[in-house]
Scaffold this motif. Structure first.
Motif, mmCIF file in Angstrom:
data_model
loop_
_atom_site.group_PDB
_atom_site.id
_atom_site.type_symbol
_atom_site.label_atom_id
_atom_site.label_comp_id
_atom_site.label_asym_id
_atom_site.label_seq_id
_atom_site.Cartn_x
_atom_site.Cartn_y
_atom_site.Cartn_z
ATOM 1 N N PRO A 189 3.157 3.943 -1.545
ATOM 2 C CA PRO A 189 3.331 4.334 -2.943
ATOM 3 C C PRO A 189 4.696 3.912 -3.466
ATOM 4 O O PRO A 189 5.679 3.844 -2.716
ATOM 5 N N ARG A 231 -0.193 9.058 -14.678
ATOM 6 C CA ARG A 231 0.491 9.244 -13.400
ATOM 7 C C ARG A 231 1.533 10.347 -13.545
ATOM 8 O O ARG A 231 1.959 10.649 -14.677
ATOM 9 N N GLU A 233 3.354 -0.283 -12.973
ATOM 10 C CA GLU A 233 2.937 -0.515 -11.587
ATOM 11 C C GLU A 233 3.281 0.654 -10.666
ATOM 12 O O GLU A 233 2.751 0.748 -9.560
ATOM 13 N N ASP A 273 3.572 4.373 -8.980
ATOM 14 C CA ASP A 273 2.657 5.498 -8.766
ATOM 15 C C ASP A 273 3.212 6.784 -9.359
ATOM 16 O O ASP A 273 2.456 7.644 -9.814
ATOM 17 N N VAL A 274 4.536 6.926 -9.330
ATOM 18 C CA VAL A 274 5.211 8.105 -9.871
ATOM 19 C C VAL A 274 6.505 7.659 -10.539
ATOM 20 O O VAL A 274 7.185 6.750 -10.049
ATOM 21 N N TRP A 302 1.932 13.456 -1.859
ATOM 22 C CA TRP A 302 1.662 12.739 -0.604
ATOM 23 C C TRP A 302 2.000 13.646 0.574
ATOM 24 O O TRP A 302 3.067 13.514 1.207
ATOM 25 N N GLU A 309 0.812 -1.203 0.000
ATOM 26 C CA GLU A 309 0.000 0.000 0.000
ATOM 27 C C GLU A 309 0.855 1.267 0.000
ATOM 28 O O GLU A 309 0.362 2.347 -0.245
#
Length: 325
Positions: free
Chosen positions: A32, A106, A80, A82-83, A154, A30
């Motif tokens: 990132p 993304r 896959e 996130d950034v 985030w 979970e």
């Protein structure tokens, strides 16, 4: 059981699963995922975001980012993530089309391009030199700006990142100060750095060295005969003591230059390999950004007649410069 009660229990169970998945450290997936292209970004960024995000790096030891073409595994990792954090300034030229596609789904951050234009070297007035990590002072600024961009995504990471960033930037500034003091010990007439390809422009500007190279900004470029002849003459005339190979660039052009200079009577050696486009092996000091720069500074200074401890700033260098012990 009444269907309504069953539905409520089912929803409650799903809620609890979701809650524990979000809060329990067991659910590491979970966190990132930040995918970086080069270790010069990935290693320090991994420390800065430790405990908050998982940082992975595509290119490993000895891999040339100028020429590298993505494989299926790389593309799967990118999908896959996130950034994505790349260097930019056309360093990863072969990956550009993928970055453009991914940017629609993304964030894709080009770290080096966060710097103001005034800091960018353009040798021909057009093409940017992408090797900004060779200047620790500038690279600390790049990592700081990149971290700030990621924290915008985030915000919960802000306290952790602020603390970790201060530690990492302080270490980078320490190696920068080490570079200033050690390079100053090189005799004035010997401050000529000749390398396999033009990756040390920012290093030379930071530490006041004249930098020449056999190849251009990209390892894809070939050294012309006239250019090699000019380098040979400079080495012989200026009594340059070493020409340096790089861990991620072929040595044959450097060998040709050294052979030509020796034919003119020059006492020039092949310097110990420098880290340019790739860092050292993972899980080694040279596999950290600070260790990479420490190695380069120490190797260059000692090879050009300056004074530096053979084990470097932190007495952690594993491999001494060639021919020394």
């Amino acid at each position: 059981m009444h269907p309504g009660i069953f539905t409520v229990l089912k929803l409650a169970r799903l809620f609890l699963i979701g809650f524990f998945a979000a809060t329990s450290p067991v659910f590491a997936a979970e966190r990132p995922v930040i995918l970086t292209t080069i270790a010069q970004i990935g290693e320090p960024l991994g420390r800065i975001f430790s405990g908050c995000a998982r940082v992975e790096t595509l290119l490993g030891t000895g891999i040339d980012p100028h020429l590298y073409r993505l494989n299926r595994t790389d593309v799967a990792k990118a999908l896959e993530a996130d950034v994505i954090v790349a260097n930019g300034l056309n360093l990863e030229a072969q990956m550009q089309s993928l970055f453009e596609r991914l940017s629609t789904t993304r964030p894709v951050i080009f770290a080096a391009e966060l710097l103001p234009e005034i800091h960018i070297i353009r040798p021909d007035g057009r093409s940017a030199d992408p090797h900004i990590w060779m200047d620790p002072n500038l690279w600390g600024a790049v990592l700081g700006k990149t971290s700030d961009e990621l924290v915008k995504i985030w915000p919960r990471c802000k306290p952790t990142v602020a603390n970790n960033k201060a530690i990492v930037i302080a270490e980078i500034e320490a190696v920068n100060q080490y570079g200033k003091s050690r390079v100053a010990s090189i005799p004035e007439q010997a401050r000529i750095l000749i390398t396999a390809h033009d990756a040390f422009g920012y290093f030379g500007r930071r530490y006041d060295l004249t930098v020449l190279s056999v190849q251009g900004l990209s390892t894809e470029s070939e050294a012309g005969i006239a250019h090699i002849r000019d380098l040979v003459s400079i080495i012989a005339d200026r009594k340059v003591g070493a020409v340096f190979v790089e861990t991620s660039a072929p040595e044959r052009s450097v060998d040709a230059v050294i052979e030509g200079a020796r034919a003119l009577g020059a006492a020039v050696e092949k310097g110990s390999p420098l880290f340019s486009d790739a860092m050292g092996s993972s899980n080694t000091y040279e596999g950290t950004y600070v260790g990479m720069i420490d190695h380069n500074i120490t190797t260059i200074v000692r090879s050009l007649g300056g004074e530096a401890p053979i084990t470097g700033m932190q007495k952690r260098l594993a491999v001494p410069p060639r021919g020394e012990s």
